[in-house]
Design an enzyme around this catalytic site. Structure first.
Site, PDB file in Angstrom:
ATOM      1  N   THR A 185      67.161  81.448  83.170  1.00 43.02           N
ATOM      2  CA  THR A 185      67.350  80.011  83.171  1.00 43.02           C
ATOM      3  C   THR A 185      68.373  79.691  82.096  1.00 43.02           C
ATOM      4  O   THR A 185      68.279  80.189  80.977  1.00 43.02           O
ATOM      5  CB  THR A 185      66.009  79.275  82.962  1.00 43.02           C
ATOM      6  OG1 THR A 185      66.270  77.891  82.813  1.00 43.02           O
ATOM      7  CG2 THR A 185      65.235  79.779  81.765  1.00 43.02           C
ATOM      8  N   GLU A 330      60.431  78.267  84.246  1.00 44.12           N
ATOM      9  CA  GLU A 330      59.374  78.842  83.403  1.00 44.12           C
ATOM     10  C   GLU A 330      57.983  78.622  83.999  1.00 44.12           C
ATOM     11  O   GLU A 330      57.004  79.182  83.532  1.00 44.12           O
ATOM     12  CB  GLU A 330      59.413  78.204  82.003  1.00 44.12           C
ATOM     13  CG  GLU A 330      60.574  78.663  81.136  1.00 44.12           C
ATOM     14  CD  GLU A 330      61.845  77.823  81.327  1.00 44.12           C
ATOM     15  OE1 GLU A 330      61.989  77.204  82.409  1.00 44.12           O
ATOM     16  OE2 GLU A 330      62.667  77.791  80.403  1.00 44.12           O
ATOM     17  N   LYS A 439      68.211  57.809  70.782  1.00 40.00           N
ATOM     18  CA  LYS A 439      67.407  57.331  69.654  1.00 40.00           C
ATOM     19  C   LYS A 439      68.094  56.112  69.060  1.00 40.00           C
ATOM     20  O   LYS A 439      69.063  56.222  68.327  1.00 40.00           O
ATOM     21  CB  LYS A 439      67.219  58.442  68.639  1.00 40.00           C
ATOM     22  CG  LYS A 439      66.448  59.598  69.277  1.00 40.00           C
ATOM     23  CD  LYS A 439      65.856  60.573  68.294  1.00 40.00           C
ATOM     24  CE  LYS A 439      64.844  61.452  69.007  1.00 40.00           C
ATOM     25  NZ  LYS A 439      65.030  62.860  68.867  1.00 40.00           N
ATOM     26  N   TRP A 444      62.925  55.274  71.160  1.00 44.51           N
ATOM     27  CA  TRP A 444      63.536  56.119  72.185  1.00 44.51           C
ATOM     28  C   TRP A 444      63.885  55.297  73.428  1.00 44.51           C
ATOM     29  O   TRP A 444      63.085  54.488  73.897  1.00 44.51           O
ATOM     30  CB  TRP A 444      62.574  57.237  72.604  1.00 44.51           C
ATOM     31  CG  TRP A 444      62.374  58.294  71.561  1.00 44.51           C
ATOM     32  CD1 TRP A 444      62.869  58.294  70.288  1.00 44.51           C
ATOM     33  CD2 TRP A 444      61.616  59.503  71.697  1.00 44.51           C
ATOM     34  NE1 TRP A 444      62.467  59.425  69.627  1.00 44.51           N
ATOM     35  CE2 TRP A 444      61.695  60.185  70.470  1.00 44.51           C
ATOM     36  CE3 TRP A 444      60.882  60.073  72.731  1.00 44.51           C
ATOM     37  CZ2 TRP A 444      61.079  61.414  70.249  1.00 44.51           C
ATOM     38  CZ3 TRP A 444      60.269  61.295  72.519  1.00 44.51           C
ATOM     39  CH2 TRP A 444      60.360  61.962  71.295  1.00 44.51           C
TER      40      TRP A 444
HETATM   41  P1  AMP Z   1      65.032  74.458  86.097  1.00 44.51           P
HETATM   42  O1  AMP Z   1      64.256  75.420  85.303  1.00 44.51           O
HETATM   43  O2  AMP Z   1      66.490  74.793  86.150  1.00 44.51           O
HETATM   44  O3  AMP Z   1      64.450  74.274  87.456  1.00 44.51           O
HETATM   45  O4  AMP Z   1      64.988  73.064  85.374  1.00 44.51           O
HETATM   46  C1  AMP Z   1      63.770  72.468  85.037  1.00 44.51           C
HETATM   47  C2  AMP Z   1      64.005  71.077  84.523  1.00 44.51           C
HETATM   48  O5  AMP Z   1      64.546  70.261  85.559  1.00 44.51           O
HETATM   49  C3  AMP Z   1      62.774  70.351  84.086  1.00 44.51           C
HETATM   50  O6  AMP Z   1      62.365  70.730  82.799  1.00 44.51           O
HETATM   51  C4  AMP Z   1      63.221  68.908  84.174  1.00 44.51           C
HETATM   52  O7  AMP Z   1      63.970  68.538  83.048  1.00 44.51           O
HETATM   53  C5  AMP Z   1      64.128  68.917  85.376  1.00 44.51           C
HETATM   54  N1  AMP Z   1      63.402  68.459  86.566  1.00 44.51           N
HETATM   55  C6  AMP Z   1      62.805  69.195  87.512  1.00 44.51           C
HETATM   56  N2  AMP Z   1      62.251  68.420  88.460  1.00 44.51           N
HETATM   57  C7  AMP Z   1      62.491  67.141  88.096  1.00 44.51           C
HETATM   58  C8  AMP Z   1      62.167  65.857  88.648  1.00 44.51           C
HETATM   59  N3  AMP Z   1      61.487  65.729  89.783  1.00 44.51           N
HETATM   60  N4  AMP Z   1      62.582  64.770  87.969  1.00 44.51           N
HETATM   61  C9  AMP Z   1      63.277  64.871  86.821  1.00 44.51           C
HETATM   62  N5  AMP Z   1      63.612  66.043  86.270  1.00 44.51           N
HETATM   63  C10 AMP Z   1      63.228  67.161  86.885  1.00 44.51           C
END
Ligand code: AMP
Length: 542
Positions: A185, A330, A439, A444
């Site tokens: 990732t 993760e 911020k 926030w």
């Molecule tokens: P990844 O590991 O590349 O799939 O990225 C994971 C991250 O994508 C999460 O920690 C979120 O920040 C973002 N993410 C995944 N699903 C959503 C969602 N439905 N809405 C907003 N952010 C999301």
């Protein structure tokens, strides 16, 4: 006293074996890189995965060895999923959209011994092959007829490798905690880090994903994961579809609206899954052509926030229920899904839409809480927002080779890096990434919430909000917009549109227009790049 129940290991091979036995005639349909649509069945997939497993054995691959793929969603990639993990080797799915130097880094870090590649990526590999330190053989996923002229060393032809094996293997047994697959990732800082899944975590995640309140995948479904098999295992669908005998439709490299639509239509797809960008392309295609979605009953949207306008369009105009999902690499990746609860069925649509726009409620197996900067738990009142912490049997307890150090706190909680609220019904709403939150005067502001509102404006194609330095408030929001084609919309109109939808002090201090917003290899807005691009930006309020 211990229970007297069998302790059978939860192994990935059991998924394809089960599908072959009980859903043997169910189809797997793929758009191949060579061109034609390819069709076969779970019985065929199991047999060919075994042939691949035997072929890997003949290449000296065994327990714990890493085998990489650079591949689209297709039947040969699926065979790698089962052929590699089935013998206890580790399937390392590489995201081909990464920069070549990142691919070199992760292939070397993972110490991949064999690399399977689609024809598409042969030129990319030719450019970096000399830097791949551990790769002993490169298998091109095609038949003899389509094998390219290439400068790559130690090249093998996938179909020839398989043809030399009889598929008579019995899947071996081993500890369910054995590593099964590896997915890097890419954080916005530092090198990509490897998430190492196990057979147990994968099977448990698949069981959860098939349950009604999660994806509700079943043998009644024809499922099309647009989400790539190189990104968090296509949200687990490459495992959960065989587990329940759903027909599997794999779109290859055709992610555009027309190509996806063709498969949705011809394969009578009932359930699909993808990021908002993909659905935007499909919805544009549907609007331009006036076509409908007669077979699809639901779609999973995740990876980034599903805008309320998109949810409403799917549900109202096309009669497709949206399942808004959140998770991360993760977490295998599913953490929450947004199916409404029984008590919400009678609500007005606008209230339902507000709930569906949240990221969903916890899947059984995922514990969640929000905390302040000092680790104190915050109330689940839908208002307080804090660091979103998770734990559970399909959540990482550390990155491959210890990169990034200790990632769990004393209570085994993993910090997702997301900032969120939790409401009394259990629905979680992401308000930001912890590094993107703005911020302002010690309070926030959620960049994501501002973006979601801005994209609801009919002239806005995409929106990003970043914090820009402000002499009085530390940071104030700057709204960056990509206009829809042909639109001349200006900043004040967009700000007017946002008025009343957010607290006044959340209103962006300025609006600026760009032709394109930069995205990461997994389709997320690159806030870091935007922050660099607008580093010296002078706000009118400053
Ligand atoms: P990844 O590991 O590349 O799939 O990225 C994971 C991250 O994508 C999460 O920690 C979120 O920040 C973002 N993410 C995944 N699903 C959503 C969602 N439905 N809405 C907003 N952010 C999301």
């Amino acid at each position: 006293m211990l229970g007297l129940m069998q302790d059978r290991p939860l192994l990935i091979s059991s998924l394809i074996e089960f599908a072959a036995q009980y859903h043997g005639a169910v189809e797997i349909v793929s758009r191949s890189v060579e061109g034609p649509i390819h069709r076969y069945t779970y019985a065929d997939a199991n047999r060919r995965s075994k042939q691949l497993a035997q072929a890997l054995g003949s290449l000296g691959i065994g327990l714990g060895d890493r085998v990489a793929t650079l591949a689209w969603n297709g039947y040969r990639h699926l065979e790698c999923y089962y052929g590699v993990s089935g013998i206890g080797a580790v399937l390392h799915t590489i995201n081909p959209r990464l920069f070549p130097e990142q691919i070199v880094y992760i292939a070397n870090h993972a110490e991949d011994r064999v690399l399977f590649t689609e024809l598409t990526f042969v030129p990319l590999l030719e450019g970096i092959a000399g830097q791949l330190e551990s790769v002993e053989a490169i298998v091109i996923m095609t038949d003899r007829e389509h094998m390219p002229e290439t400068s790559l060393p130690n090249v093998q032809c996938y179909e020839e490798l398989l043809a030399a094996q009889d598929g008579s293997l019995d899947w071996p047994g081993f500890d369910e905690n054995t590593a099964s697959s590896l997915c890097y990732t890419s954080g916005t800082t530092g090198n990509p880090k490897g998430v190492l899944y196990s057979h147990r975590s994968t099977v448990l995640h698949s069981l959860a994903s098939c349950s009604q309140d999660v994806l509700g995948l079943s043998s009644q479904d024809s499922v099309l994961p647009v989400v790539p098999m190189f990104h968090a295992n296509s949200w687990g669908i490459a495992y959960s579809a065989p587990m329940c005998g759903a027909k599997l439709v794999l779109p290859g490299m055709g992610m555009d609206g027309a190509s996806i639509y063709e498969l949705l239509e011809t394969e009578k797809v009932t359930l699909s899954a993808g990021v908002p960008t993909v659905w935007l392309m499909l919805l544009q295609y549907l609007q331009q052509t006036g076509k409908e979605l007669p077979h699809m009953t639901r779609t999973v949207i995740g990876g980034s926030a599903a805008p309320a306008s998109m949810i409403e369009t799917f549900e109202h105009d096309y009669d497709v229920v949206v399942i808004h999902a959140w998770g991360m690499t993760e977490m295998s990746p599913l953490g929450t899904t947004g199916n409404l609860k029984a008590n919400m069925a009678a609500w007005d649509y606008s209230d339902q839409l507000a709930v569906k726009s949240k990221q969903g409620r916890a899947v059984y197996g995922v514990d969640m809480k929000i905390t302040d900067d000092d680790g104190n738990e915050l109330p689940r009142d839908g208002v307080a927002f804090g660091h979103l912490m998770v734990r559970g049997p399909w959540i990482t307890n550390g990155y491959f080779k210890g990169e990034g150090g200790e990632v769990l706190d004393d209570g085994d909680w993993f910090d997702t890096g997301d900032v969120a609220t939790l409401d009394p019904e259990g629905f979680m709403q992401i308000t930001d990434r912890s590094k993107d939150v703005i911020k302002s005067g010690g309070e926030w502001i959620s960049s994501i919430e501002l973006e979601n509102i801005a994209v609801g404006h009919p002239d806005v194609a995409e929106a990003a909000v970043i914090g820009v330095v402000h002499p009085k408030w530390d940071e104030r929001p700057l709204l960056i917009i990509v206009r829809n084609e042909g639109s001349n919309v200006e900043g004040p109109e967009i700000l007017d549109f946002m008025k009343g939808k957010i607290a006044t002090w959340w209103m962006p201090d300025d609006v600026t227009f760009v032709d394109e917003i930069p995205h990461t290899a997994t389709g997320k807005i690159q806030k870091l790049v935007l922050r660099e691009q607008f580093a010296g930006y002078k706000l009118p309020t400053a």
